[in-house]
Design a protein around this motif. Structure first.
Motif, PDB file in Angstrom:
ATOM      1  N   THR A 288     -14.167 -21.004 -22.098  1.00 38.92           N
ATOM      2  CA  THR A 288     -15.358 -20.521 -21.407  1.00 38.92           C
ATOM      3  C   THR A 288     -16.455 -20.269 -22.439  1.00 38.92           C
ATOM      4  OG1 THR A 288     -14.540 -18.237 -21.534  1.00 38.92           O
ATOM      5  CG2 THR A 288     -14.071 -19.461 -19.511  1.00 38.92           C
ATOM      6  N   MET A 289     -17.663 -20.109 -21.951  1.00 36.38           N
ATOM      7  CA  MET A 289     -18.795 -19.826 -22.819  1.00 36.38           C
ATOM      8  C   MET A 289     -19.174 -18.355 -22.685  1.00 36.38           C
ATOM      9  SD  MET A 289     -20.647 -21.785 -24.868  1.00 36.38           S
ATOM     10  CE  MET A 289     -20.723 -23.380 -24.070  1.00 36.38           C
ATOM     11  N   VAL A 290     -19.321 -17.671 -23.828  1.00 40.15           N
ATOM     12  CA  VAL A 290     -19.701 -16.271 -23.830  1.00 40.15           C
ATOM     13  C   VAL A 290     -20.843 -16.087 -24.825  1.00 40.15           C
ATOM     14  CG1 VAL A 290     -17.391 -15.478 -23.187  1.00 40.15           C
ATOM     15  CG2 VAL A 290     -18.007 -15.679 -25.610  1.00 40.15           C
TER      16      VAL A 290
ATOM     17  N   MET B   1     -27.187 -10.786 -35.179  1.00 39.95           N
ATOM     18  CA  MET B   1     -27.142 -12.235 -35.031  1.00 39.95           C
ATOM     19  C   MET B   1     -26.476 -12.530 -33.688  1.00 39.95           C
ATOM     20  SD  MET B   1     -25.378 -15.256 -37.315  1.00 39.95           S
ATOM     21  CE  MET B   1     -23.746 -14.898 -36.679  1.00 39.95           C
ATOM     22  N   ARG B   2     -27.208 -13.182 -32.818  1.00 40.45           N
ATOM     23  CA  ARG B   2     -26.758 -13.410 -31.443  1.00 40.45           C
ATOM     24  C   ARG B   2     -26.660 -14.920 -31.199  1.00 40.45           C
ATOM     25  NH1 ARG B   2     -26.764  -9.971 -26.944  1.00 40.45           N
ATOM     26  NH2 ARG B   2     -27.418 -10.834 -24.935  1.00 40.45           N
ATOM     27  N   ALA B   3     -25.546 -15.360 -30.572  1.00 41.15           N
ATOM     28  CA  ALA B   3     -25.354 -16.800 -30.364  1.00 41.15           C
ATOM     29  C   ALA B   3     -24.331 -17.027 -29.258  1.00 41.15           C
ATOM     30  CB  ALA B   3     -24.894 -17.474 -31.656  1.00 41.15           C
ATOM     31  N   ASN B   4     -24.239 -18.280 -28.833  1.00 38.35           N
ATOM     32  CA  ASN B   4     -23.201 -18.682 -27.887  1.00 38.35           C
ATOM     33  C   ASN B   4     -21.895 -18.903 -28.638  1.00 38.35           C
ATOM     34  OD1 ASN B   4     -24.737 -18.750 -25.447  1.00 38.35           O
ATOM     35  ND2 ASN B   4     -25.688 -20.657 -26.116  1.00 38.35           N
ATOM     36  N   TYR B   5     -20.826 -18.469 -28.008  1.00 40.43           N
ATOM     37  CA  TYR B   5     -19.487 -18.662 -28.562  1.00 40.43           C
ATOM     38  C   TYR B   5     -18.613 -19.350 -27.524  1.00 40.43           C
ATOM     39  CZ  TYR B   5     -20.359 -15.544 -32.572  1.00 40.43           C
ATOM     40  OH  TYR B   5     -20.844 -14.984 -33.735  1.00 40.43           O
ATOM     41  N   GLU B   6     -17.759 -20.205 -28.011  1.00 38.74           N
ATOM     42  CA  GLU B   6     -16.745 -20.794 -27.141  1.00 38.74           C
ATOM     43  C   GLU B   6     -15.502 -19.910 -27.194  1.00 38.74           C
ATOM     44  OE1 GLU B   6     -15.069 -25.228 -26.357  1.00 38.74           O
ATOM     45  OE2 GLU B   6     -14.591 -24.394 -28.320  1.00 38.74           O
TER      46      GLU B   6
ATOM     47  N   SER C 187      -9.573 -16.585 -29.040  1.00 36.48           N
ATOM     48  CA  SER C 187     -10.450 -16.833 -30.189  1.00 36.48           C
ATOM     49  C   SER C 187     -11.868 -17.102 -29.708  1.00 36.48           C
ATOM     50  CB  SER C 187      -9.934 -18.018 -31.023  1.00 36.48           C
ATOM     51  OG  SER C 187      -9.847 -19.187 -30.229  1.00 36.48           O
ATOM     52  N   PHE C 188     -12.823 -16.803 -30.597  1.00 38.95           N
ATOM     53  CA  PHE C 188     -14.240 -16.989 -30.321  1.00 38.95           C
ATOM     54  C   PHE C 188     -14.830 -17.822 -31.455  1.00 38.95           C
ATOM     55  CE2 PHE C 188     -12.844 -12.938 -28.592  1.00 38.95           C
ATOM     56  CZ  PHE C 188     -13.289 -12.997 -27.275  1.00 38.95           C
ATOM     57  N   HIS C 189     -15.472 -18.930 -31.088  1.00 37.13           N
ATOM     58  CA  HIS C 189     -15.989 -19.867 -32.087  1.00 37.13           C
ATOM     59  C   HIS C 189     -17.493 -20.030 -31.895  1.00 37.13           C
ATOM     60  CE1 HIS C 189     -11.788 -21.031 -32.918  1.00 37.13           C
ATOM     61  NE2 HIS C 189     -11.636 -20.943 -31.609  1.00 37.13           N
TER      62      HIS C 189
END
Length: 239
Positions: free
Chosen positions: A78-80, A202-207, A217-219
């Motif tokens: 999922t995308m978070v 630092m803010r970004a999309n994680y898989e 896990s978060f990538h």
């Protein structure tokens, strides 16, 4: 005699040609019929002379498993939205949101690594943060509810990570960044930050990859302007 011979010469070839054509037609028709009857005979004889074939075919059908092979469960993805933040002289926090408009994060961890040290690690382009839990008394609780993790950063043990409940300052900070999905910056003191001064983030999309109830896990998904950065956070629990 001359006339009779001439008539014979003219008539006999006609009869001979007709006979030849009819015989050829008869032979062709006969062959076709024989061919059809032979195929029928072969099928009947094959079924009658080899009754074991029915048993073999039945055995073969029965030997085929009725239930298809069940493949192992695939990890769900999922995308978070992940936010790493911390004061310049403080520790790093890691926040996970499934909805950027919701100021209540699904996971909030305070990491023991100092902010300046994480910045130094990120300059190398590769950061692997592994959080491990081997306590048997926490084997049945949800993974996000584990209170304490042993922390490793790029293979080195660096203290612990503690699950936190969001404070009012955290909620104000997340509300301030509601319109932002990807970005980095500094929040001044007093605007979602406590008395320790300005807050870097630092803010970004994680898989998010859920392997099982004991692994997640978060990538980091790199923005287009900085494709060299690789950052992953792993939650691993052993029973």
């Amino acid at each position: 005699m001359t006339k009779i011979d001439a008539l014979r010469r003219c008539i006999l070839p006609c009869f001979s040609a007709t006979t030849t054509v009819s015989s050829t037609t008869t032979i062709a028709t006969t062959k076709k019929r024989l061919s059809t009857s032979l195929r029928d005979d072969i099928q009947d004889d094959h079924l009658q002379d080899n009754p074991e074939n029915d048993e073999d075919s039945t055995t073969t059908d029965e030997s085929i498993p009725t239930h298809p092979h069940q493949a192992p469960a695939r990890p769900s993805k999922t995308m978070v939205i992940g936010t790493i933040f911390g004061h310049r002289r403080g520790h790093v926090w890691f926040c996970v949101q499934h909805d950027r408009l919701n100021t209540k994060p699904s996971l909030l961890l305070e990491l023991s690594i100092p902010t300046h040290q994480l910045v130094k690690e990120m300059r190398c382009g590769l950061v692997r943060i592994a959080l491990e839990c081997d306590r048997s008394d926490l084997s049945s609780c949800p993974l996000h509810s584990v209170p304490v993790w042993t922390m490793y950063c790029n293979g080195r043990k660096l203290g612990f990570a503690i699950r936190r409940k969001p404070t009012e300052n955290n909620r104000v900070m997340l509300k301030t960044m509601q319109s932002m999905t990807v970005g980095a910056g500094v929040i001044p003191a007093g605007l979602g930050s406590d008395g320790d001064g300005e807050l870097m983030y630092m803010r970004a999309n994680y898989e998010c990859v859920v392997g099982s109830c004991d692994s997640e896990s978060f990538h980091l998904i790199n923005p287009d302007d900085c494709p060299g950065q690789e950052l992953s956070v792993f939650l691993l629990r052993t029973r």
